[in-house]
Design a protein around this motif. Sequence first.
Motif, PDB file in Angstrom:
ATOM      1  N   ASP A   7       0.815  -1.223   0.000  1.00 33.25           N
ATOM      2  CA  ASP A   7       0.000   0.000   0.000  1.00 33.25           C
ATOM      3  C   ASP A   7       0.843   1.264   0.000  1.00 33.25           C
ATOM      4  O   ASP A   7       0.292   2.371  -0.022  1.00 33.25           O
ATOM      5  N   ASP A   8       2.157   1.135   0.047  1.00 30.92           N
ATOM      6  CA  ASP A   8       3.034   2.299   0.040  1.00 30.92           C
ATOM      7  C   ASP A   8       3.375   2.697  -1.395  1.00 30.92           C
ATOM      8  O   ASP A   8       3.720   1.841  -2.219  1.00 30.92           O
ATOM      9  N   GLU A   9       3.275   3.994  -1.672  1.00 31.21           N
ATOM     10  CA  GLU A   9       3.512   4.506  -3.025  1.00 31.21           C
ATOM     11  C   GLU A   9       4.533   5.633  -2.990  1.00 31.21           C
ATOM     12  O   GLU A   9       4.593   6.388  -2.019  1.00 31.21           O
ATOM     13  N   TRP A  10       5.298   5.737  -4.075  1.00 27.02           N
ATOM     14  CA  TRP A  10       6.268   6.824  -4.213  1.00 27.02           C
ATOM     15  C   TRP A  10       6.262   7.322  -5.649  1.00 27.02           C
ATOM     16  O   TRP A  10       5.964   6.568  -6.581  1.00 27.02           O
ATOM     17  N   ARG A  11       6.589   8.584  -5.810  1.00 33.46           N
ATOM     18  CA  ARG A  11       6.672   9.185  -7.133  1.00 33.46           C
ATOM     19  C   ARG A  11       7.928  10.043  -7.199  1.00 33.46           C
ATOM     20  O   ARG A  11       8.289  10.683  -6.215  1.00 33.46           O
ATOM     21  N   THR A  12       8.545  10.074  -8.346  1.00 34.48           N
ATOM     22  CA  THR A  12       9.710  10.932  -8.504  1.00 34.48           C
ATOM     23  C   THR A  12       9.789  11.424  -9.939  1.00 34.48           C
ATOM     24  O   THR A  12       9.317  10.745 -10.864  1.00 34.48           O
ATOM     25  N   ALA A  13      10.350  12.607 -10.099  1.00 37.09           N
ATOM     26  CA  ALA A  13      10.508  13.203 -11.424  1.00 37.09           C
ATOM     27  C   ALA A  13      11.892  13.803 -11.531  1.00 37.09           C
ATOM     28  O   ALA A  13      12.461  14.276 -10.548  1.00 37.09           O
ATOM     29  N   ALA A  14      12.442  13.779 -12.737  1.00 36.54           N
ATOM     30  CA  ALA A  14      13.755  14.368 -12.988  1.00 36.54           C
ATOM     31  C   ALA A  14      13.719  15.116 -14.307  1.00 36.54           C
ATOM     32  O   ALA A  14      12.994  14.736 -15.228  1.00 36.54           O
ATOM     33  N   GLY A  15      14.499  16.186 -14.406  1.00 32.20           N
ATOM     34  CA  GLY A  15      14.638  16.895 -15.664  1.00 32.20           C
ATOM     35  C   GLY A  15      13.513  17.868 -15.935  1.00 32.20           C
ATOM     36  O   GLY A  15      12.843  18.365 -15.029  1.00 32.20           O
ATOM     37  N   VAL A  16      13.307  18.144 -17.225  1.00 30.16           N
ATOM     38  CA  VAL A  16      12.339  19.152 -17.619  1.00 30.16           C
ATOM     39  C   VAL A  16      11.198  18.553 -18.433  1.00 30.16           C
ATOM     40  O   VAL A  16      11.366  17.560 -19.131  1.00 30.16           O
ATOM     41  N   ALA A  17      10.044  19.182 -18.305  1.00 28.69           N
ATOM     42  CA  ALA A  17       8.895  18.807 -19.132  1.00 28.69           C
ATOM     43  C   ALA A  17       8.966  19.457 -20.498  1.00 28.69           C
ATOM     44  O   ALA A  17       8.462  18.914 -21.483  1.00 28.69           O
ATOM     45  N   ASP A  18       9.596  20.623 -20.580  1.00 31.28           N
ATOM     46  CA  ASP A  18       9.656  21.393 -21.820  1.00 31.28           C
ATOM     47  C   ASP A  18      11.032  22.050 -21.908  1.00 31.28           C
ATOM     48  O   ASP A  18      11.368  22.924 -21.100  1.00 31.28           O
ATOM     49  N   ARG A  19      11.826  21.636 -22.869  1.00 32.38           N
ATOM     50  CA  ARG A  19      13.177  22.190 -22.996  1.00 32.38           C
ATOM     51  C   ARG A  19      13.151  23.663 -23.389  1.00 32.38           C
ATOM     52  O   ARG A  19      14.064  24.417 -23.051  1.00 32.38           O
ATOM     53  N   ALA A  20      12.107  24.074 -24.095  1.00 29.42           N
ATOM     54  CA  ALA A  20      12.036  25.461 -24.561  1.00 29.42           C
ATOM     55  C   ALA A  20      11.815  26.430 -23.411  1.00 29.42           C
ATOM     56  O   ALA A  20      12.368  27.536 -23.394  1.00 29.42           O
ATOM     57  N   THR A  21      11.005  26.049 -22.440  1.00 31.55           N
ATOM     58  CA  THR A  21      10.669  26.953 -21.336  1.00 31.55           C
ATOM     59  C   THR A  21      11.436  26.624 -20.060  1.00 31.55           C
ATOM     60  O   THR A  21      11.491  27.455 -19.154  1.00 31.55           O
ATOM     61  N   GLY A  22      11.998  25.422 -19.977  1.00 32.05           N
ATOM     62  CA  GLY A  22      12.671  25.003 -18.757  1.00 32.05           C
ATOM     63  C   GLY A  22      11.731  24.532 -17.669  1.00 32.05           C
ATOM     64  O   GLY A  22      12.168  24.243 -16.544  1.00 32.05           O
ATOM     65  N   GLU A  23      10.431  24.417 -17.971  1.00 32.07           N
ATOM     66  CA  GLU A  23       9.476  23.913 -16.985  1.00 32.07           C
ATOM     67  C   GLU A  23       9.915  22.535 -16.508  1.00 32.07           C
ATOM     68  O   GLU A  23      10.228  21.661 -17.303  1.00 32.07           O
ATOM     69  N   ARG A  24       9.928  22.331 -15.205  1.00 38.95           N
ATOM     70  CA  ARG A  24      10.408  21.059 -14.684  1.00 38.95           C
ATOM     71  C   ARG A  24       9.367  19.956 -14.862  1.00 38.95           C
ATOM     72  O   ARG A  24       8.150  20.216 -14.900  1.00 38.95           O
ATOM     73  N   ALA A  25       9.848  18.754 -14.978  1.00 37.02           N
ATOM     74  CA  ALA A  25       8.967  17.596 -15.101  1.00 37.02           C
ATOM     75  C   ALA A  25       8.256  17.338 -13.778  1.00 37.02           C
ATOM     76  O   ALA A  25       8.841  17.489 -12.704  1.00 37.02           O
ATOM     77  N   ARG A  26       6.977  16.959 -13.866  1.00 43.38           N
ATOM     78  CA  ARG A  26       6.182  16.626 -12.688  1.00 43.38           C
ATOM     79  C   ARG A  26       5.489  15.296 -12.917  1.00 43.38           C
ATOM     80  O   ARG A  26       5.094  14.970 -14.038  1.00 43.38           O
ATOM     81  N   THR A  27       5.332  14.544 -11.848  1.00 42.84           N
ATOM     82  CA  THR A  27       4.841  13.172 -11.993  1.00 42.84           C
ATOM     83  C   THR A  27       3.401  13.090 -12.481  1.00 42.84           C
ATOM     84  O   THR A  27       2.992  12.063 -13.019  1.00 42.84           O
TER      85      THR A  27
END
Length: 392
Positions: free
Chosen positions: A64-84
Motif C-alpha cells: 500500500d506504500d507509493e512513491w513518485r519521482t521526477a527528474a529533468g524538464v517537461a519542456d526544454r524550450a521553457t525550462g518547466e520542470r517535469a512533474r509526476t
Amino acid sequence: MGARVKRAALWTGIGALAVTATLTIATAQGEPAGPPAPSGFEEAVGRTVRDGFPGAVAYARRGDDEWRTAAGVADRATGERARTQQRFRIASNTKAFVSTVLLQLEGEGRLSLDDSVEKWLPGVVQGNGNDGKAITIRQLLNHTSGIYDPTTEASFFAPYLEDGDRDHVITPREVITRSVRHRPEFAPGTGWSYSNTNYLLAGLVIEAVTHRSAPDEIHRRILAPLGLKDTSFPVTDPAVHGSNLHGYDLKGRDMTRFSPSYDWTAGAMISTVDELARFERALFGGELLRPAQRRELKTPVEFPDAPAYGLGVQRMEVPCGTGARRKAAPLTVWETDGAGPGYTSVSLTADDGERQLVLAATTYDLAAELKGDPPVPNSKGLLEAQTAVLCG
C-alpha cells in the motif's frame, strides 16, 4: 507505434546520441511524508536524465506504500520542470486496454477469442495469402497471426518525418489495407511477430461486437469505472492537451505534436504514470477480468526466440541478484511498454501484485529506429529503478 525493440535492448547496452542539458531532480512533489522511497529509486530515475533523456517520471509501489519521482524538464524550450502528474503518450501500453475489453466481451459470452477474424470482419483480411478465416482473435492479441506490419517501413512515416506534416491522418483501415498487400510473415499460429496491424483489427472487432467506437468502449469499461480522468484516447487530434511532458528525438527536436491516427487501438492513448499504474493494478489484481479471462491474459505464447507474450502483456524475469538485501531468484513480473515519437515508457507489475514500477522518459527517435539505429540514449536507469523497486 509499438515498441518493437525489446525493452532490455531499448534501455541498456546500446549506443545513442545524448541530448545535452543541465537538469535538476524534483522528487515526490506534493507528496505527504511517508515511508522512505526504496533505496536507489530516485537516483535511478535521475540517471536517465544524466544519460540524455530531457525528462523522466516514475511511480513505485510496494503493497500500500507509493512513491513518485521526477527528474529533468517537461519542456526544454521553457525550462518547466517535469512533474509526476503530467501526461504523455503511452504508445503500445494501449494494447493492454484493448485486450482487456475483448476479454471482458468473452467473459460476457458475446464472442470467443477463438472466433475467426472473418466472422466479425468479413472480407477485411484477404488477398496475397492473407485469410481472415484462418486467423483468430486470440492470434491477433498474442501476435501469432502472421499479418504484416507496414509501420516498419520508413515510407509509411514519410508524410510526418520527411514532409513535416505532423497532422497527417492515416486511418486504421488504410493501415490494414497496406498490410494485406503483403504476404503474411507466416501461417497463422506457426510463429510470433509483433504487428500493430493485429491490434487495429482487434479494435475493429470491438466495434463490430459492441456497435460502439473502440475508444468509447474503453472509456465506458475501463477509464470511467477506475476514475482515470487524465487518460484519453485521441483518434486524430495531434496535440497532447493539459499539463504534459514534451517528447523529443535524439537531436532534441520536439515531437510532442504528432497525429495518433495510424496508431489507434495499437497505441494512441495518453495517460500519466499514476493512472497507468492504477489500470495495471486493476488488470492484474482481478478488478477488470473474471478468473478465466485473467488466466487467458497471462497465458504466453511458446515459440523459440519469442518473448513470453500473453494477450497484450508480457511475462518477464527480473534478475534480482544474490546480495543480502536482494532476492536470490529472479522475480516474475508482467510488463507492458510503449515507444513512439518522443516517448518511451514501461510498466512492471510483480506476479503477486505487491510491487509495481511505471517509468516514462521523453525521448524516442522514430527516424533512427526506422534506419535500424538505437532510438533512445544509452542508459541503465530503468534497470537500476526496477532493481531498486522490485528487488529491494
